[in-house]
Design a protein around this motif. Sequence first.
Motif, PDB file in Angstrom:
ATOM      1  N   ALA A 146      11.654  17.296  10.528  1.00 15.73           N
ATOM      2  CA  ALA A 146      13.207  16.869  10.129  1.00 15.73           C
ATOM      3  C   ALA A 146      13.363  16.440   9.490  1.00 15.73           C
ATOM      4  CB  ALA A 146      14.137  16.386  11.417  1.00 15.73           C
ATOM      5  N   MET A 147      12.451  14.483   9.573  1.00 17.22           N
ATOM      6  CA  MET A 147      12.208  13.806   7.803  1.00 17.22           C
ATOM      7  C   MET A 147      12.173  14.774   6.849  1.00 17.22           C
ATOM      8  SD  MET A 147      12.325   9.727   9.191  1.00 17.22           S
ATOM      9  CE  MET A 147      10.919  10.392  10.610  1.00 17.22           C
ATOM     10  N   GLN A 148      11.096  15.640   7.155  1.00 21.30           N
ATOM     11  CA  GLN A 148      10.361  16.026   5.423  1.00 21.30           C
ATOM     12  C   GLN A 148      11.208  17.118   4.934  1.00 21.30           C
ATOM     13  OE1 GLN A 148       6.600  17.149   7.414  1.00 21.30           O
ATOM     14  NE2 GLN A 148       5.552  15.582   6.736  1.00 21.30           N
ATOM     15  N   GLU A 149      11.265  17.695   5.994  1.00 22.60           N
ATOM     16  CA  GLU A 149      12.205  18.858   5.744  1.00 22.60           C
ATOM     17  C   GLU A 149      13.657  18.836   4.822  1.00 22.60           C
ATOM     18  OE1 GLU A 149      13.182  21.252   9.425  1.00 22.60           O
ATOM     19  OE2 GLU A 149      11.550  22.281   9.639  1.00 22.60           O
ATOM     20  N   LYS A 150      14.327  17.263   5.920  1.00 21.14           N
ATOM     21  CA  LYS A 150      15.644  16.947   4.831  1.00 21.14           C
ATOM     22  C   LYS A 150      15.219  16.426   3.379  1.00 21.14           C
ATOM     23  CE  LYS A 150      19.226  13.360   5.392  1.00 21.14           C
ATOM     24  NZ  LYS A 150      19.733  12.437   6.008  1.00 21.14           N
ATOM     25  N   SER A 189       0.940  -1.487  -0.072  1.00 20.09           N
ATOM     26  CA  SER A 189      -0.358   0.007   0.388  1.00 20.09           C
ATOM     27  C   SER A 189       0.272   1.434   0.085  1.00 20.09           C
ATOM     28  CB  SER A 189      -0.754   0.237   1.577  1.00 20.09           C
ATOM     29  OG  SER A 189      -0.469   0.095   2.520  1.00 20.09           O
ATOM     30  N   ARG A 190       2.146   1.336   0.495  1.00 17.84           N
ATOM     31  CA  ARG A 190       3.124   2.357   0.847  1.00 17.84           C
ATOM     32  C   ARG A 190       3.507   2.833  -0.423  1.00 17.84           C
ATOM     33  NH1 ARG A 190       7.114   0.789   3.682  1.00 17.84           N
ATOM     34  NH2 ARG A 190       6.432   1.530   5.872  1.00 17.84           N
ATOM     35  N   ASN A 191       3.621   1.701  -1.609  1.00 24.73           N
ATOM     36  CA  ASN A 191       4.034   1.224  -2.834  1.00 24.73           C
ATOM     37  C   ASN A 191       3.286   2.585  -3.630  1.00 24.73           C
ATOM     38  OD1 ASN A 191       7.320   0.506  -2.337  1.00 24.73           O
ATOM     39  ND2 ASN A 191       6.539  -1.342  -2.954  1.00 24.73           N
ATOM     40  N   GLU A 192       1.708   1.535  -3.509  1.00 22.79           N
ATOM     41  CA  GLU A 192       0.422   2.031  -4.268  1.00 22.79           C
ATOM     42  C   GLU A 192       0.472   3.807  -4.350  1.00 22.79           C
ATOM     43  OE1 GLU A 192      -2.439  -0.400  -3.451  1.00 22.79           O
ATOM     44  OE2 GLU A 192      -1.457  -1.972  -4.720  1.00 22.79           O
ATOM     45  N   ARG A 193       0.636   4.041  -3.157  1.00 24.04           N
ATOM     46  CA  ARG A 193       0.316   5.362  -2.406  1.00 24.04           C
ATOM     47  C   ARG A 193       1.517   6.517  -2.658  1.00 24.04           C
ATOM     48  NH1 ARG A 193      -0.288   3.767   2.329  1.00 24.04           N
ATOM     49  NH2 ARG A 193       1.768   4.891   3.118  1.00 24.04           N
ATOM     50  N   ILE A 194       2.724   6.111  -3.011  1.00 27.79           N
ATOM     51  CA  ILE A 194       3.778   7.100  -3.376  1.00 27.79           C
ATOM     52  C   ILE A 194       4.795   7.110  -5.196  1.00 27.79           C
ATOM     53  CG2 ILE A 194       6.396   6.590  -3.618  1.00 27.79           C
ATOM     54  CD1 ILE A 194       6.373   5.980  -1.202  1.00 27.79           C
ATOM     55  N   GLU A 195       3.594   5.665  -5.451  1.00 20.64           N
ATOM     56  CA  GLU A 195       3.606   5.711  -7.632  1.00 20.64           C
ATOM     57  C   GLU A 195       2.517   6.175  -7.999  1.00 20.64           C
ATOM     58  OE1 GLU A 195       4.902   5.405 -10.472  1.00 20.64           O
ATOM     59  OE2 GLU A 195       5.894   3.291  -8.808  1.00 20.64           O
ATOM     60  N   ILE A 244      13.685  10.813  -6.612  1.00 15.29           N
ATOM     61  CA  ILE A 244      13.063  11.446  -6.073  1.00 15.29           C
ATOM     62  C   ILE A 244      12.429  10.077  -5.346  1.00 15.29           C
ATOM     63  CG2 ILE A 244      11.072  12.497  -6.069  1.00 15.29           C
ATOM     64  CD1 ILE A 244      12.395  14.538  -7.655  1.00 15.29           C
ATOM     65  N   LYS A 245      12.005   9.471  -6.215  1.00 14.75           N
ATOM     66  CA  LYS A 245      10.809   7.895  -5.582  1.00 14.75           C
ATOM     67  C   LYS A 245      11.385   7.306  -4.722  1.00 14.75           C
ATOM     68  CE  LYS A 245       7.996   3.475  -7.090  1.00 14.75           C
ATOM     69  NZ  LYS A 245       8.096   2.662  -7.793  1.00 14.75           N
ATOM     70  N   ASN A 246      12.543   7.347  -5.100  1.00 13.94           N
ATOM     71  CA  ASN A 246      13.754   6.546  -4.030  1.00 13.94           C
ATOM     72  C   ASN A 246      13.638   7.464  -2.278  1.00 13.94           C
ATOM     73  OD1 ASN A 246      13.437   3.982  -5.610  1.00 13.94           O
ATOM     74  ND2 ASN A 246      15.847   5.328  -6.383  1.00 13.94           N
ATOM     75  N   ASP A 247      14.233   8.543  -2.659  1.00 16.41           N
ATOM     76  CA  ASP A 247      14.210   9.123  -1.656  1.00 16.41           C
ATOM     77  C   ASP A 247      12.894   9.488  -0.454  1.00 16.41           C
ATOM     78  OD1 ASP A 247      15.632  10.975  -0.158  1.00 16.41           O
ATOM     79  OD2 ASP A 247      15.153  12.921  -0.486  1.00 16.41           O
ATOM     80  N   ILE A 248      11.445   9.508  -1.050  1.00 19.56           N
ATOM     81  CA  ILE A 248      10.488   9.617  -0.634  1.00 19.56           C
ATOM     82  C   ILE A 248       9.850   7.610  -0.049  1.00 19.56           C
ATOM     83  CG2 ILE A 248       8.180   9.610  -1.201  1.00 19.56           C
ATOM     84  CD1 ILE A 248       8.393  11.803  -2.869  1.00 19.56           C
ATOM     85  N   LEU A 249      10.043   6.821  -1.105  1.00 17.83           N
ATOM     86  CA  LEU A 249      10.437   5.435   0.169  1.00 17.83           C
ATOM     87  C   LEU A 249      11.113   5.398   1.128  1.00 17.83           C
ATOM     88  CD1 LEU A 249      10.357   3.092  -2.897  1.00 17.83           C
ATOM     89  CD2 LEU A 249       8.286   3.628  -1.220  1.00 17.83           C
ATOM     90  N   ALA A 250      12.259   5.683   1.024  1.00 16.66           N
ATOM     91  CA  ALA A 250      12.621   5.825   2.470  1.00 16.66           C
ATOM     92  C   ALA A 250      12.188   6.509   3.594  1.00 16.66           C
ATOM     93  CB  ALA A 250      14.534   6.133   1.937  1.00 16.66           C
ATOM     94  N   THR A 251      11.850   7.501   3.292  1.00 20.18           N
ATOM     95  CA  THR A 251      11.612   8.313   4.165  1.00 20.18           C
ATOM     96  C   THR A 251      10.052   7.404   4.966  1.00 20.18           C
ATOM     97  OG1 THR A 251      13.085  10.780   3.158  1.00 20.18           O
ATOM     98  CG2 THR A 251      10.626  10.786   4.869  1.00 20.18           C
ATOM     99  N   SER A 252       9.347   7.648   4.051  1.00 18.34           N
ATOM    100  CA  SER A 252       8.258   7.031   4.740  1.00 18.34           C
ATOM    101  C   SER A 252       8.860   5.370   5.376  1.00 18.34           C
ATOM    102  CB  SER A 252       7.956   6.867   3.442  1.00 18.34           C
ATOM    103  OG  SER A 252       6.632   5.308   3.935  1.00 18.34           O
TER     104      SER A 252
END
Length: 163
Positions: free
Chosen positions: A112-116, A56-62, A82-90
Amino acid sequence: MKPFKIVFFSLIITSFSASAQMGNSMNSMNNRMLNQNNQVPQSNPPTPSAADIEKSRNERIEEFMVKMKAALTLDDLQYIAIKNDILATSKRMDIVMKSSNSEEDKAEEVRAMQEKTEKNINSYLNTDQKEKYRLFLEEKNTKKKEKDKKKKKAEENNTAVTN
């Protein structure tokens, strides 16, 4: 005359038994409906497995990335980075949310994670894309605020009706 009496009484007896059966089924239907309205369901939804959560995380991010790619006209390399960065942050956010820290600490870590992540995403974008990204986020936030307002109004209406 005797056969007529036998037929007549047998018809009366069968009609009584049929009406009694019909009455019992109606009573049981009414009882079931009352029980359904007065009882909270006892079954709890099954807890999702790690694979379900990941899916479900991958679907939302996709879905988010498809919208972002169209809005910012990202090339394939930018899209993947960008996708890899968002996945790691999630994933890191999920870990933080499950930790035993206080709510304030969790909120601070997530912020802090969102800002990074924002800085990392901006580092992948050119000047035009950075402006489009800022507008994209503003639009996303206004839609979210509108949804929250609608949800809040619906909740207020529901509480007003029950009172």
